[in-house]
Design an enzyme around this catalytic site. Structure first.
Site, PDB file in Angstrom:
ATOM      1  N   LYS A  55       0.367  -1.168   0.365  1.00  0.00           N
ATOM      2  CA  LYS A  55      -0.421   0.391   0.448  1.00  0.00           C
ATOM      3  C   LYS A  55       0.532   1.596  -0.153  1.00  0.00           C
ATOM      4  O   LYS A  55       0.580   2.051  -0.593  1.00  0.00           O
ATOM      5  CB  LYS A  55      -1.187   0.170   1.254  1.00  0.00           C
ATOM      6  CG  LYS A  55      -1.873  -0.906   0.975  1.00  0.00           C
ATOM      7  CD  LYS A  55      -2.839  -1.510   2.725  1.00  0.00           C
ATOM      8  CE  LYS A  55      -4.028  -2.136   2.240  1.00  0.00           C
ATOM      9  NZ  LYS A  55      -5.014  -2.445   3.395  1.00  0.00           N
ATOM     10  N   GLN A  99      -4.736  -1.524   9.235  1.00  0.00           N
ATOM     11  CA  GLN A  99      -4.920  -2.903   9.233  1.00  0.00           C
ATOM     12  C   GLN A  99      -5.224  -3.765  10.327  1.00  0.00           C
ATOM     13  O   GLN A  99      -4.472  -3.761  11.241  1.00  0.00           O
ATOM     14  CB  GLN A  99      -3.568  -3.203   8.896  1.00  0.00           C
ATOM     15  CG  GLN A  99      -2.840  -4.456   8.333  1.00  0.00           C
ATOM     16  CD  GLN A  99      -4.061  -4.336   6.895  1.00  0.00           C
ATOM     17  OE1 GLN A  99      -3.382  -3.443   5.820  1.00  0.00           O
ATOM     18  NE2 GLN A  99      -4.775  -5.224   6.313  1.00  0.00           N
ATOM     19  N   ASP A 122     -11.414   3.026   3.847  1.00  0.00           N
ATOM     20  CA  ASP A 122     -11.529   1.698   3.776  1.00  0.00           C
ATOM     21  C   ASP A 122     -13.557   1.546   3.648  1.00  0.00           C
ATOM     22  O   ASP A 122     -13.850   0.321   3.595  1.00  0.00           O
ATOM     23  CB  ASP A 122     -11.681   1.159   5.342  1.00  0.00           C
ATOM     24  CG  ASP A 122      -9.752  -0.295   5.187  1.00  0.00           C
ATOM     25  OD1 ASP A 122      -9.689  -0.283   3.737  1.00  0.00           O
ATOM     26  OD2 ASP A 122      -9.846  -1.281   5.729  1.00  0.00           O
TER      27      ASP A 122
END
Ligand code: NDP
Length: 298
Positions: A55, A99, A122
């Site tokens: 990422k 994460q 997200d």
């Protein structure tokens, strides 16, 4: 079925990243704004480390700023919440991603709720879930968003199509169903308690599999000509490659399904590469929205 019916997620993701990169250049030139993405990793889970590295690399390659925060597995929940608070008010940070999974002593829902919904790239915050289901401007979870982009590219108008989503998780199944509904599909959500699962699958023009069960969906579960999106990523033993070797497979039996489906995503190289590309797209969109910059979507 010819190779041309295989949906190439890797190439699609590369094109999306390029479009994001071009938009980032325009944003810098016209508004002096560089989108920034902060990724927070708690602990040393090897798969998570790979994702976070990837990422960060792709964020920088797209011309955005990447802020990586690697915290020890023993980090207290209060300290993680403190970091999120700091990132929420940092003007250089337009997207925040924590994460998952988090260590057991940290309450995941509390952490996700602490992220400013406008920076929640997200799309897991309940505010964004509500926005998605009510048709407001939401940050949309990256994996289902990637799936819908590929479906629209493959099929054009999705209106009136029968879609079946196999799996009802908050990160894939449910938002996938919301996106298909927003495209005016007739949507069925199937799960472990669904009766006559094979029959339900065979009725679908669009089948999205997100179950986490290796090669569960067989060729004869698929309506001839249907479009199949395989979200699953499962590592299985591959003795044919040598002792102790493994390989990745999806939730769909690809060898069987590709002879029946009109179009299908492979694993690897289908949905997977789209997820990070959509994260970059979400960061761009978040930066624009936070600065009130109008632009057409990419
Ligand atoms: P979850 O485990 O959270 O959800 C799985 C869903 O599948 C549940 O709703 C479950 O039903 C259902 N299910 C499980 N077994 C069966 C069965 N035998 N019959 C019918 N339904 C069943 O998984 P996720 O949604 O997080 O992930 C799904 C897959 O997608 C995984 O392989 C994961 O690795 C992959 N993934 C890939 C991503 C990518 O970037 N490509 C990103 C995220 C996930 P119930 O609710 O009734 O238990």
């Amino acid at each position: 079925m010819s190779e041309s019916n295989i949906i190439d997620g890797k190439a699609f993701a590369a094109r999306l990243r390029e479009r994001v990169g071009n938009e980032v250049k325009t944003l810098k030139a016209d508004h002096g704004l560089t989108p920034g993405l902060a990724v927070v990793l708690v602990g040393e889970d090897p798969a998570s480390q790979v994702y976070v590295r990837s990422k960060g690399k792709q964020t920088v390659e797209t011309g955005m700023e990447s802020f990586e925060h690697k915290l020890d597995a023993s980090t207290a929940e209060a300290d993680l919440l403190g970091l999120i608070d700091t990132l929420n008010t940092d003007d250089r940070v337009h997207g925040i991603l924590v994460q998952l999974p988090l260590p057991d002593h940290i309450d995941e829902s509390k952490v996700l709720a602490a992220i400013n919904p406008d920076k929640d790239v997200d799309g897991f915050h309940v505010i964004n879930v509500g926005r998605l289901w009510t048709g407001a401007d939401a940050m949309v979870p990256c994996t289902p968003y990637g799936c819908i982009l590929m479906l629209k590219d493959a099929l054009g108008d999705l209106s009136g199509k029968r879609a079946l989503v196999l799996g009802r998780s908050n990160i894939v199944g449910k938002p996938m169903a919301a996106l298909l509904l927003a495209e005016s599909c007739t949507v069925t959500i199937a799960h472990s308690r669904t009766k006559d699962l094979e029959t339900r699958c065979r009725e679908a023009d669009i089948l999205v599999a997100a179950v986490g069960r290796p090669e569960m969906v067989k060729g004869d579960w698929i309506k001839p000509g249907a479009t199949v999106i395989d979200v699953g990523i499962n590592r299985i033993d591959a003795p044919e490659k040598g002792e102790g070797k493994t390989r990745l497979v999806g939730d769909v039996d690809f060898a069987e399904a590709r002879t029946v489906a009109g179009a299908i995503t492979p694993v690897p190289g289908g949905v997977g590469p789209m997820t990070i590309a959509c994260l970059l797209r979400n960061t761009l969109v978040a930066a624009r929205r936070q600065k009130g910059i109008q632009a057409t979507d990419i």
